[in-house]
Design an enzyme around this catalytic site. Structure first.
Site, PDB file in Angstrom:
ATOM      1  N   TYR A 187       1.071   2.148  -0.153  1.00 31.38           N
ATOM      2  CA  TYR A 187       0.603   1.020   0.671  1.00 31.38           C
ATOM      3  C   TYR A 187      -0.919   0.853   0.659  1.00 31.38           C
ATOM      4  O   TYR A 187      -1.490   0.367   1.626  1.00 31.38           O
ATOM      5  CB  TYR A 187       1.134   1.148   2.108  1.00 31.38           C
TER       6      TYR A 187
ATOM      7  N   CYS B 167     -17.591  -7.934   4.614  1.00 30.47           N
ATOM      8  CA  CYS B 167     -18.297  -8.589   5.719  1.00 30.47           C
ATOM      9  C   CYS B 167     -17.419  -8.583   6.953  1.00 30.47           C
ATOM     10  O   CYS B 167     -16.874  -9.634   7.348  1.00 30.47           O
ATOM     11  CB  CYS B 167     -18.662 -10.002   5.321  1.00 30.47           C
TER      12      CYS B 167
ATOM     13  N   ARG C  55      -4.972  -0.093   5.652  1.00 31.03           N
ATOM     14  CA  ARG C  55      -4.125   0.575   6.643  1.00 31.03           C
ATOM     15  C   ARG C  55      -4.897   1.001   7.896  1.00 31.03           C
ATOM     16  O   ARG C  55      -4.349   1.003   8.989  1.00 31.03           O
ATOM     17  CB  ARG C  55      -3.395   1.768   6.015  1.00 31.03           C
TER      18      ARG C  55
HETATM   19  C1  LIG Z   1      14.278  -1.430   3.789  1.00 34.41           C
HETATM   20  C2  LIG Z   1      13.204  -0.453   3.512  1.00 34.41           C
HETATM   21  N1  LIG Z   1      13.501   0.642   2.802  1.00 34.41           N
HETATM   22  C3  LIG Z   1      12.552   1.558   2.511  1.00 34.41           C
HETATM   23  C4  LIG Z   1      11.262   1.413   2.969  1.00 34.41           C
HETATM   24  C5  LIG Z   1      10.283   2.469   2.591  1.00 34.41           C
HETATM   25  O1  LIG Z   1       9.682   3.049   3.662  1.00 34.41           O
HETATM   26  P1  LIG Z   1       8.735   4.324   3.491  1.00 34.41           P
HETATM   27  O2  LIG Z   1       7.723   3.983   2.469  1.00 34.41           O
HETATM   28  O3  LIG Z   1       8.173   4.499   4.827  1.00 34.41           O
HETATM   29  O4  LIG Z   1       9.604   5.454   3.052  1.00 34.41           O
HETATM   30  C6  LIG Z   1      10.915   0.312   3.747  1.00 34.41           C
HETATM   31  C7  LIG Z   1       9.571   0.174   4.340  1.00 34.41           C
HETATM   32  O5  LIG Z   1       9.332   0.588   5.460  1.00 34.41           O
HETATM   33  C8  LIG Z   1      11.911  -0.664   4.014  1.00 34.41           C
HETATM   34  O6  LIG Z   1      11.621  -1.755   4.712  1.00 34.41           O
HETATM   35  N1  LIG Z   2       2.947  -1.000   4.808  1.00 37.06           N
HETATM   36  C1  LIG Z   2       3.213  -0.099   5.879  1.00 37.06           C
HETATM   37  C2  LIG Z   2       4.606   0.290   6.049  1.00 37.06           C
HETATM   38  C3  LIG Z   2       5.592  -0.808   5.983  1.00 37.06           C
HETATM   39  C4  LIG Z   2       6.640  -0.386   5.072  1.00 37.06           C
HETATM   40  C5  LIG Z   2       7.503  -1.484   4.581  1.00 37.06           C
HETATM   41  N2  LIG Z   2       8.675  -1.736   5.372  1.00 37.06           N
HETATM   42  C6  LIG Z   2       2.252   1.077   5.864  1.00 37.06           C
HETATM   43  O1  LIG Z   2       1.297   1.066   5.180  1.00 37.06           O
HETATM   44  O2  LIG Z   2       2.408   2.027   6.551  1.00 37.06           O
END
Ligand SMILES: Cc1ncc(COP(=O)(O)O)c(C=O)c1O
Ligand SMILES: N[C@@H](CCCC[NH3+])C(=O)O
Length: 463
Positions: free
Chosen positions: A421, A391, A360
């Protein structure tokens, strides 16, 4: 051991970064409850514990790097969301943030529903016993196999993301002799205040069908004509790591406006709306996240007000928090391997993980906190960059943070708020072995995802 003020001032003070971490915290040994999970404490002997277990003991038993997940905290957050939204709404945990069979069982026990966005997540949900009617399937390009599996299993809803998918899901449902409950995902044209890679409600992006230009109204028209589909509602997700409720309010207003148009054109009131996930959490002490009850109140009020103005019955509301439930419940534990001081600039502290367990920072410039957790220290604060062992010079875990100047190889560092994430976006870059996830509760630690092994990597390499 307690520490005094920093009479000598911070090391590398001439190049203090702007913004967060503009100065060292008053006490480097303190653990801000805003960013650490609920059962994290510092012992009288200086070591940090989670669920009553010392990080040194955890490192010995499970190795580093590893994610430690505070099960009580996870369950309490589930309950807080469920209680805040009450019996007339549904909370769908977004499995993309982090999913495993244990997580599915906890969600089930706490009465939450589950949003999955791939065949793999669906398989995990079903394998761990989540009732299919409490699962929603998402995705902007679901395969025929994924849709078929979901319809066969009897998932409670499929969220349609494109015109092609309206027809695709209807055909598959027809072929299976079923009528599939669906929602249509719309893009409401809101610019959410977050990183551009994780904003999803402006029109120029891959997700959803635009309200603008009557696209979403046309999608409703087409879905209503197809026997294989039971259109139950409209879905909107505006992005992720958002603190400002204004975007959600605009989104709610625009979704209710579409429900009104549907009623006026077709004479039916769609019974559901889903306003997605996206609520931000605290990664550093400067963040100021909203609590579930504030979010529920704001969304409930705006939906009720708009429906009253339009003369619509209030639809059943659902939300899909991922990060806000699991994010704050885990930290990643690392061991320091090398320390490189650049005089007058900063100190690079290399740990035994990196961008393979937390992408991230490299991907979104995300900010994290870090603490020395195997002991306390009275050393002066030192401007540090916590980096991994890959690397890649962009292999940064925490860009700017203060650590005690005596941090040395063998020390344990922990990065809080890595429940969302991080493991779910982990990679095998440089043939790194993805770390385990260990659930900790009431003095007991249990691995829920094991560490990958070199045998796992070689087994995939068939050639
Ligand atoms: C359709 C949908 N719902 C829910 C989420 C969950 O988002 P967050 O983890 O930011 O609550 C996401 C990711 O952003 C998403 O794409
Ligand atoms: N993966 C992302 C957010 C995207 C959520 C999925 N729609 C993060 O780490 O913040």
């Amino acid at each position: 051991m307690s520490r005094s003020a920093h009479p000598a001032g911070p090391r590398h003070a001439d190049v203090l970064p702007e913004g967060h971490y503009a100065g060292p915290p008053a006490d480097l040994n303190a653990l801000d409850p805003l960013v650490w999970s609920r059962t994290v404490r510092r012992n009288a002997d200086g070591a940090v514990t989670v669920g009553g277990i010392d990080v040194g003991t955890l490192a010995e038993e499970f190795g580093t790097p590893a994610y430690f997940l505070d099960e009580d905290d996870f369950r309490e957050r589930c309950r807080a969301w469920k209680d805040a939204f009450g019996p007339d709404a549904d909370v769908f945990y977004a499995g993309k943030a982090f999913l495993s069979r244990a997580i599915v069982r906890w969600l089930n026990e706490e009465g939450l529903n589950l949003d999955v966005c791939s065949g793999g997540e669906l398989a995990t949900a079903l394998a761990a016993g989540m009732p299919a009617e409490r699962i929603a399937l998402h995705g902007n390009n679901k395969s025929t196999e994924e849709i078929t599996r979901a319809v066969e299993a009897g998932v409670g809803r499929i969220v349609l993301d494109s015109f092609q998918e309206i027809v695709r899901v209807a055909h598959i449902a027809d072929r299976l002799g079923k009528r599939q409950r669906v929602q249509i995902r719309v893009t409401v044209g809101v610019e959410a205040h977050t990183h551009e890679f994780i904003a999803t409600a402006h029109e120029d992006q891959k997700f959803g069908i635009a309200l603008a230009g009557g696209q979403a109204a046309e999608a409703v028209r087409r879905a209503l004509k197809l026997d294989g589909l039971e259109l139950v509602g409209i879905h909107s997700h505006i992005g992720s790591q958002i603190f400002d409720m204004a975007g959600f309010e605009v989104s709610a207003r625009r979704v209710v406006q579409l429900l009104t148009e549907v009623r006026d054109e077709h004479g039916i009131e769609l019974p559901e709306i889903d306003l997605g996930g996206g609520l931000g959490i605290a990664y550093t002490s400067d963040d100021d996240p909203r609590e579930p009850h504030e979010i529920a109140k704001a969304l409930g009020e705006i939906v009720a007000k708009e429906c009253a103005a339009a003369g619509l019955a209030v639809p059943r509301l659902s939300v899909e928090p991922g990060r806000a439930i699991v994010g704050p419940t885990a930290f990643t534990l690392y061991e320091v391997g090398t320390v490189k001081e650049l005089e007058g600039l900063r100190t690079y502290v290399s740990v035994d993980g990196g961008m393979s367990d937390n992408i991230r920072t490299a991907l979104y410039d995300a900010e994290y906190s870090v603490a020395l957790v195997s002991r306390t220290s009275d050393a002066e604060p030192m401007l540090s960059r916590v980096v991994g062992k890959h690397c890649e010079s962009g292999d940064i875990i925490v860009r700017d943070a203060f650590l005690p100047a005596d941090v040395a190889p063998g020390d344990l560092l922990a990065v809080p708020a890595t429940g969302a994430y991080c493991r779910s976006m982990a990679s095998n870059y440089n043939h790194a072995l993805r770390p385990p996830v260990v659930a900790v509760r009431d003095g007991a630690a249990r691995m829920i995802i094991r560490r990958e092994t070199e045998e796992d990597l070689l087994r995939l390499d068939v050639g």
